[in-house]
Design an enzyme around this catalytic site. Structure first.
Site: not given
Ligand code: ADP
Length: 206
Positions: A13, A88, A127, A153, A164
Site C-alpha cells: 500500500k 481503518r 521490509r 520499522r 496488525r
C-alpha cells in the site's frame, strides 16, 4: 481525484500510494507516516500513539480523525488526495464522509489491494526503510543499494505483524463491504512486481 487505498499491512500500500500520488500529482496522506512523524517529534499525540502502534493495535479514532482533518485541510489536498492507511474503522469512514460533505466533496474510488495472507508476513519482515530518503525496500524482492542506511520499522516484527493482520481483518476489512455497496470499490491483485501492480491500479482508475 479523492482516493482511498485499502489493503492489509504488507500489501504494498505505502509503496504504491507514493507512486500513484506522484503520477496523479496529488498528495499521499498516510496516517501511519503522520503518526511515526509525531513520535519522532515527541509530540503529545506521538507519545499516546507509540505503545499502541508497537503492539499492533489501532490508535483511537479521535486522534487519527483529527490528524486527517488537519492534513486534508491544507491547500495541496484541495485538488485531491490518496489516503493510505485511513480509514481503518467504520468510525473513521463515517468521520471522513462527514468531513468531505462539509465542503460538498465525496470519495471517487476505493482501491483495494488483494494479497493472500501467507505472503504478507514474509513481505513485512523483509521490509526495510532508508533512513535518509524514506524509500521502502525488501531485502529479497526489492533489494536496497549497497551502503544504504536501513531501518526496520518497530512494528515489523513477526508477532506484531500478526496482531496488525488481525486488526485489519476485524476492523478494516468490513470497510470493503461498505464501499462496495456504494459502488466505488476497484479490486486489484497485489501480487507480482511493483510495476505490474502500479499498472493495474492505473488501469483500475481509467
Ligand atoms: P500498515 O498498514 O503496514 O500496518 P501503517 O504505517 O499504515 O502500516 O500503520 C502503522 C500503525 O499506525 C498501525 O498498526 C496503527 O497502530 C497506526 N495507525 C495508522 N493508521 C491508523 C488509523 N487510520 N487508525 C488507527 N491506527 C492507525
Amino acid at each position: 481525484m479523492k482516493l482511498v487505498l485499502l489493503g492489509p499491512p504488507g500489501s504494498g500500500k505505502g509503496t504504491q500510494a507514493k507512486r500513484l500520488a506522484a503520477a496523479l500529482e496529488i498528495p499521499q496522506v498516510s496516517t501511519g507516516d503522520i503518526l511515526r512523524e509525531a513520535r519522532r517529534a515527541g509530540s503529545e499525540v506521538g507519545k499516546r500513539a507509540a505503545a499502541i502502534m508497537d503492539s499492533g493495535g489501532l490508535v483511537g479514532d479521535d486522534i487519527v480523525n483529527e490528524l486527517v482533518r488537519e492534513r486534508l485541510g491544507r491547500d495541496d489536498a484541495k485538488r485531491g488526495f490518496i489516503l493510505d492507511g485511513y480509514p481503518r474503522t467504520t468510525g473513521q469512514a463515517e468521520f471522513l464522509d462527514a468531513y468531505l460533505a462539509e465542503s460538498d466533496r465525496a470519495l471517487d474510488a476505493t482501491l483495494v489491494l488483494d494479497v493472500a495472507d501467507e505472503h504478507i508476513v514474509e513481505r513485512i519482515v523483509g521490509r526495510r526503510t532508508d533512513r535518509a530518503t524514506g524509500q521502502i525496500y525488501h531485502l529479497e524482492y526489492n533489494p536496497p543499494p549497497p551502503g544504504a542506511d536501513l531501518v526496520l520499522r518497530d512494528d515489523d516484527r513477526e508477532e506484531v505483524v500478526r496482531a496488525r493482520l488481525e486488526a485489519y481483518q476485524r476492523d478494516t476489512a468490513p470497510l470493503i463491504d461498505l464501499y462496495t455497496r456504494r459502488g466505488i470499490v476497484r479490486k486489484v491483485s497485489g501480487n507480482g512486481s511493483m510495476d505490474e501492480v502500479m499498472e493495474r491500479l492505473r488501469e483500475a482508475l481509467r
